[in-house]
Structure formats: C-alpha cells, structure tokens
Design a protein around this motif. Structure first.
Motif, PDB file in Angstrom:
ATOM      1  N   THR A  33       0.844  -1.185   0.000  1.00 57.81           N
ATOM      2  CA  THR A  33       0.000   0.000   0.000  1.00 57.81           C
ATOM      3  C   THR A  33       0.883   1.240   0.000  1.00 57.81           C
ATOM      4  O   THR A  33       2.102   1.152  -0.042  1.00 57.81           O
ATOM      5  N   SER A  34       0.242   2.375   0.075  1.00 56.45           N
ATOM      6  CA  SER A  34       0.993   3.638   0.072  1.00 56.45           C
ATOM      7  C   SER A  34       1.838   3.768   1.334  1.00 56.45           C
ATOM      8  O   SER A  34       1.602   3.103   2.330  1.00 56.45           O
ATOM      9  N   ARG A  35       2.808   4.640   1.270  1.00 57.40           N
ATOM     10  CA  ARG A  35       3.704   4.881   2.419  1.00 57.40           C
ATOM     11  C   ARG A  35       2.908   5.380   3.631  1.00 57.40           C
ATOM     12  O   ARG A  35       3.158   4.980   4.759  1.00 57.40           O
ATOM     13  N   ALA A  36       1.931   6.243   3.382  1.00 54.18           N
ATOM     14  CA  ALA A  36       1.116   6.779   4.470  1.00 54.18           C
ATOM     15  C   ALA A  36       0.321   5.662   5.153  1.00 54.18           C
ATOM     16  O   ALA A  36       0.214   5.627   6.378  1.00 54.18           O
ATOM     17  N   LYS A  37      -0.208   4.759   4.354  1.00 49.57           N
ATOM     18  CA  LYS A  37      -0.971   3.655   4.928  1.00 49.57           C
ATOM     19  C   LYS A  37      -0.055   2.687   5.677  1.00 49.57           C
ATOM     20  O   LYS A  37      -0.432   2.136   6.704  1.00 49.57           O
ATOM     21  N   GLN A  38       1.144   2.491   5.182  1.00 50.81           N
ATOM     22  CA  GLN A  38       2.111   1.646   5.889  1.00 50.81           C
ATOM     23  C   GLN A  38       2.434   2.239   7.263  1.00 50.81           C
ATOM     24  O   GLN A  38       2.515   1.512   8.248  1.00 50.81           O
ATOM     25  N   LYS A  39       2.591   3.556   7.309  1.00 47.02           N
ATOM     26  CA  LYS A  39       2.853   4.209   8.590  1.00 47.02           C
ATOM     27  C   LYS A  39       1.657   4.071   9.529  1.00 47.02           C
ATOM     28  O   LYS A  39       1.826   3.898  10.732  1.00 47.02           O
ATOM     29  N   ALA A  40       0.457   4.138   8.972  1.00 43.31           N
ATOM     30  CA  ALA A  40      -0.746   3.965   9.787  1.00 43.31           C
ATOM     31  C   ALA A  40      -0.807   2.544  10.347  1.00 43.31           C
ATOM     32  O   ALA A  40      -1.143   2.345  11.520  1.00 43.31           O
ATOM     33  N   ILE A  41      -0.464   1.556   9.533  1.00 42.63           N
ATOM     34  CA  ILE A  41      -0.444   0.169   9.991  1.00 42.63           C
ATOM     35  C   ILE A  41       0.590  -0.001  11.104  1.00 42.63           C
ATOM     36  O   ILE A  41       0.331  -0.660  12.111  1.00 42.63           O
ATOM     37  N   TYR A  42       1.745   0.622  10.942  1.00 43.75           N
ATOM     38  CA  TYR A  42       2.788   0.559  11.965  1.00 43.75           C
ATOM     39  C   TYR A  42       2.274   1.150  13.284  1.00 43.75           C
ATOM     40  O   TYR A  42       2.471   0.578  14.357  1.00 43.75           O
ATOM     41  N   ALA A  43       1.602   2.289  13.201  1.00 46.50           N
ATOM     42  CA  ALA A  43       1.041   2.915  14.400  1.00 46.50           C
ATOM     43  C   ALA A  43      -0.003   2.007  15.043  1.00 46.50           C
ATOM     44  O   ALA A  43      -0.033   1.858  16.269  1.00 46.50           O
TER      45      ALA A  43
END
Length: 102
Positions: A33-43
C-alpha cells in the motif's frame, strides 16, 4: 490471537502471525500500500501492543477481564486520535478510519 486476526482484517492485510516482537514491527513493510498507509499500519501495531499490555496488567493486577471487541474499539479510537493529531501527511476522518479505507 483473536485481536491480531481482527487487526489484520480491519487493516485489509493478511492475518497477522508473529512469533517475536520484531515480527510485529516489520509487518507494515510487507503490505503493498501507500507509504502513508504503511505508517498507519505501523502505528496500529504499536498501539495494539500497548492496549494488549494494559489489558494484561488489568487482568493480572485487578482481575479485570476485557472483551476482545471492546479492545478492538479501544485500539481503533486510540490509533485514530494518535494519527489524526500526529500524522502530517495523512488526513483521515473517523468513517474512513473505521473501514481503514483512506
């Protein structure tokens, strides 16, 4: 395990099977997915660990049992508030967050 399965389903990623904490910390890198969504998943992963830890402490020290659906709701709301107020490049509304489609 139930919580991790629900998190994977909510985040639209394959079921989460982790054997170590390090496995949890790299799950977001495996999503296409997008980088922003990856960061959201990490959070979401970090907040899930924290909520599970607090739930465990409540059980051990106070004898409080918590319903997994209630935990999932707490994870979603806490992660939403964290992302909404901390993420610079991700603007998401609650309705989008609940379905993880943004």
């Amino acid at each position: 395990m139930l919580i991790w399965c629900k998190i994977g389903e909510w985040c639209n990623i394959p079921p989460i099977f982790a054997f170590t904490f390090k496995d949890l910390l790299i799950i977001h890198k495996n999503s296409s997915t997008s980088r922003a969504k990856q960061k959201a998943i990490y959070a979401v992963i970090l907040i899930t660990c924290w909520v599970i830890w607090r739930s465990r402490n409540a059980l051990i020290f106070s004898g409080k049992r918590v319903d997994p659906d209630r935990l999932l709701g707490e994870i979603k709301s806490t992660a939403y508030l964290w992302i909404k107020h901390r993420a610079k490049n991700l603007k998401v509304e609650w309705e989008q967050w609940c379905t993880f489609k943004f």
